[in-house]
Design an enzyme around this catalytic site. Structure first.
Site, PDB file in Angstrom:
ATOM      1  N   HIS A  65       9.973   3.032  -3.159  1.00 40.60           N
ATOM      2  CA  HIS A  65       8.750   3.021  -3.967  1.00 40.60           C
ATOM      3  C   HIS A  65       7.661   2.157  -3.340  1.00 40.60           C
ATOM      4  O   HIS A  65       6.540   2.110  -3.843  1.00 40.60           O
ATOM      5  CB  HIS A  65       9.055   2.504  -5.381  1.00 40.60           C
ATOM      6  N   HIS A  80       2.268   0.516  -2.592  1.00 38.50           N
ATOM      7  CA  HIS A  80       3.177   0.571  -3.731  1.00 38.50           C
ATOM      8  C   HIS A  80       2.965   1.898  -4.459  1.00 38.50           C
ATOM      9  O   HIS A  80       1.876   2.168  -4.955  1.00 38.50           O
ATOM     10  CB  HIS A  80       2.909  -0.616  -4.665  1.00 38.50           C
TER      11      HIS A  80
END
Length: 159
Positions: A65, A80
């Site tokens: 992620h 992110h």
């Protein structure tokens, strides 16, 4: 004047198609209050994620992620993918790079399945954060607008 007058500038691009937004609009206070660092976000409309800047790939989180990129001027950037998406254990993500790879700005890094992220009731915002803010002399400004992956997003002047 000479060499000393040359500003060191890192040019960032949008990491995905979507809407370029200011960090303070992001739903997670860690990002919106710039606790990790300053930068920008994109609310994506497409699954493909590209490098917001050229550099060397650092940590690629096992849950896919997030990843780190170090720019040629030494900025440390966290990309992110989504908010609280660590809880999805990598399922919506596919990475096309690994630690130590050198990437060009706009190069495809990953895909994020937006349908899976939405189905899990997670925010799909993509944050581009400079984590070593002491290296930043001046953050540029930008207008919120619709962007395509690779469109100019922000210029940052480095100390």
């Amino acid at each position: 004047m000479g060499l000393f007058s040359r500003k060191k500038v890192d040019e960032f691009v949008a990491p995905a198609n979507g809407k370029l937004i200011h960090l303070d609009k992001v739903s997670d206070p860690v990002f919106s209050q710039k606790l990790m660092g300053d930068g920008f976000a994109v609310a994506p409309t497409d699954n493909v994620i590209v490098a917001p800047i050229g550099g060397v790939i650092g940590t690629v989180f096992p849950t896919k992620h997030a990843l780190m990129i170090t720019s040629k001027h030494g900025l440390e950037i966290m990309l992110h993918l989504g908010i609280d998406t660590v809880e999805l254990k990598g399922k919506p993500f596919e990475m096309f790079i690994k630690e130590g790879d050198t990437v060009k700005v706009g190069q495809k890094l990953a895909t994020m399945d937006l349908d899976q992220v939405k189905a899990a009731k997670k925010d799909s915002s993509i944050m581009t954060i400079i984590t070593n803010s002491d290296a930043v002399k001046e953050m540029g400004t930008f207008e919120e607008k619709d962007v395509l992956a690779g469109d100019q997003a922000l210029d940052v002047t480095i100390n």
